[in-house]
Design a protein around this motif. Structure first.
Motif, PDB file in Angstrom:
ATOM      1  N   THR A  15      -0.934  -8.733  -1.353  1.00 56.37           N
ATOM      2  CA  THR A  15       0.522  -8.837  -1.254  1.00 56.37           C
ATOM      3  C   THR A  15       1.014  -8.232   0.060  1.00 56.37           C
ATOM      4  O   THR A  15       1.866  -8.823   0.744  1.00 56.37           O
ATOM      5  CB  THR A  15       1.207  -8.143  -2.446  1.00 56.37           C
ATOM      6  N   GLN A  16       0.486  -7.091   0.421  1.00 59.43           N
ATOM      7  CA  GLN A  16       0.870  -6.457   1.681  1.00 59.43           C
ATOM      8  C   GLN A  16       0.508  -7.336   2.870  1.00 59.43           C
ATOM      9  O   GLN A  16       1.303  -7.502   3.793  1.00 59.43           O
ATOM     10  CB  GLN A  16       0.198  -5.083   1.816  1.00 59.43           C
ATOM     11  N   TYR A  21       1.787  -7.826   6.995  1.00 60.97           N
ATOM     12  CA  TYR A  21       0.793  -7.560   8.036  1.00 60.97           C
ATOM     13  C   TYR A  21       0.036  -8.818   8.437  1.00 60.97           C
ATOM     14  O   TYR A  21      -0.501  -9.513   7.586  1.00 60.97           O
ATOM     15  CB  TYR A  21      -0.209  -6.497   7.569  1.00 60.97           C
ATOM     16  N   PRO A  22      -0.047  -9.091   9.728  1.00 63.11           N
ATOM     17  CA  PRO A  22      -0.768 -10.286  10.181  1.00 63.11           C
ATOM     18  C   PRO A  22      -2.293 -10.129  10.170  1.00 63.11           C
ATOM     19  O   PRO A  22      -3.003 -11.115  10.240  1.00 63.11           O
ATOM     20  CB  PRO A  22      -0.248 -10.496  11.601  1.00 63.11           C
ATOM     21  N   THR A  23      -2.778  -8.874  10.077  1.00 66.64           N
ATOM     22  CA  THR A  23      -4.225  -8.655  10.040  1.00 66.64           C
ATOM     23  C   THR A  23      -4.558  -7.488   9.115  1.00 66.64           C
ATOM     24  O   THR A  23      -3.719  -6.606   8.866  1.00 66.64           O
ATOM     25  CB  THR A  23      -4.802  -8.320  11.431  1.00 66.64           C
ATOM     26  N   LEU A  24      -5.789  -7.468   8.654  1.00 64.46           N
ATOM     27  CA  LEU A  24      -6.265  -6.353   7.838  1.00 64.46           C
ATOM     28  C   LEU A  24      -6.284  -5.065   8.650  1.00 64.46           C
ATOM     29  O   LEU A  24      -5.930  -4.001   8.144  1.00 64.46           O
ATOM     30  CB  LEU A  24      -7.667  -6.665   7.298  1.00 64.46           C
ATOM     31  N   GLU A  25      -6.653  -5.168   9.906  1.00 63.77           N
ATOM     32  CA  GLU A  25      -6.696  -3.994  10.771  1.00 63.77           C
ATOM     33  C   GLU A  25      -5.324  -3.319  10.864  1.00 63.77           C
ATOM     34  O   GLU A  25      -5.222  -2.090  10.742  1.00 63.77           O
ATOM     35  CB  GLU A  25      -7.180  -4.389  12.165  1.00 63.77           C
ATOM     36  N   GLU A  26      -4.274  -4.117  11.034  1.00 60.92           N
ATOM     37  CA  GLU A  26      -2.925  -3.550  11.118  1.00 60.92           C
ATOM     38  C   GLU A  26      -2.515  -2.896   9.804  1.00 60.92           C
ATOM     39  O   GLU A  26      -1.883  -1.840   9.805  1.00 60.92           O
ATOM     40  CB  GLU A  26      -1.921  -4.615  11.522  1.00 60.92           C
ATOM     41  N   PHE A  27      -2.853  -3.532   8.690  1.00 57.61           N
ATOM     42  CA  PHE A  27      -2.544  -2.935   7.389  1.00 57.61           C
ATOM     43  C   PHE A  27      -3.243  -1.587   7.240  1.00 57.61           C
ATOM     44  O   PHE A  27      -2.628  -0.600   6.831  1.00 57.61           O
ATOM     45  CB  PHE A  27      -2.960  -3.872   6.250  1.00 57.61           C
ATOM     46  N   SER A  30      -1.703   1.121   9.524  1.00 58.03           N
ATOM     47  CA  SER A  30      -0.390   1.521   9.041  1.00 58.03           C
ATOM     48  C   SER A  30      -0.486   2.361   7.775  1.00 58.03           C
ATOM     49  O   SER A  30       0.284   3.303   7.583  1.00 58.03           O
ATOM     50  CB  SER A  30       0.461   0.280   8.781  1.00 58.03           C
ATOM     51  N   SER A  31      -1.433   2.023   6.921  1.00 59.38           N
ATOM     52  CA  SER A  31      -1.587   2.705   5.630  1.00 59.38           C
ATOM     53  C   SER A  31      -2.545   3.885   5.697  1.00 59.38           C
ATOM     54  O   SER A  31      -2.770   4.560   4.691  1.00 59.38           O
ATOM     55  CB  SER A  31      -2.100   1.709   4.581  1.00 59.38           C
ATOM     56  N   GLN A  32      -3.132   4.100   6.870  1.00 56.54           N
ATOM     57  CA  GLN A  32      -4.108   5.166   7.069  1.00 56.54           C
ATOM     58  C   GLN A  32      -5.266   5.051   6.076  1.00 56.54           C
ATOM     59  O   GLN A  32      -5.648   6.012   5.412  1.00 56.54           O
ATOM     60  CB  GLN A  32      -3.448   6.537   6.994  1.00 56.54           C
ATOM     61  N   ILE A  33      -5.812   3.840   5.999  1.00 50.98           N
ATOM     62  CA  ILE A  33      -6.947   3.532   5.130  1.00 50.98           C
ATOM     63  C   ILE A  33      -8.113   3.142   6.024  1.00 50.98           C
ATOM     64  O   ILE A  33      -7.936   2.399   6.991  1.00 50.98           O
ATOM     65  CB  ILE A  33      -6.617   2.349   4.191  1.00 50.98           C
ATOM     66  N   GLU A  34      -9.293   3.610   5.681  1.00 48.14           N
ATOM     67  CA  GLU A  34     -10.487   3.213   6.413  1.00 48.14           C
ATOM     68  C   GLU A  34     -10.864   1.787   5.995  1.00 48.14           C
ATOM     69  O   GLU A  34     -11.125   1.519   4.822  1.00 48.14           O
ATOM     70  CB  GLU A  34     -11.624   4.185   6.109  1.00 48.14           C
TER      71      GLU A  34
END
Length: 57
Positions: A15-16, A21-27, A30-34
């Protein structure tokens, strides 16, 4: 808060990605997830990130 349950996590992340977010990297940034940890957790329920679709399938 990011869901811990893999199925709920899948729904949340897709959903996010779809809405914000256009890419997983940006998500992940932004979310501070590895990113590798996220990919690993969702691979446990047989989902992998598809860059062309920008979602886990």
């Amino acid at each position: 808060m990011i869901p811990k349950d893999p199925v709920m996590l899948l729904s949340y992340v897709n959903t996010q990605l779809r809405d914000f977010y256009p890419t997983l990297e940006e998500f992940c940034q932004s979310s501070q997830i590895e990113e590798s940890a996220l990919r690993e957790k969702l691979s446990l329920i047989d989902y992998e990130y598809d860059e062309d679709q920008n979602q886990f399938v």
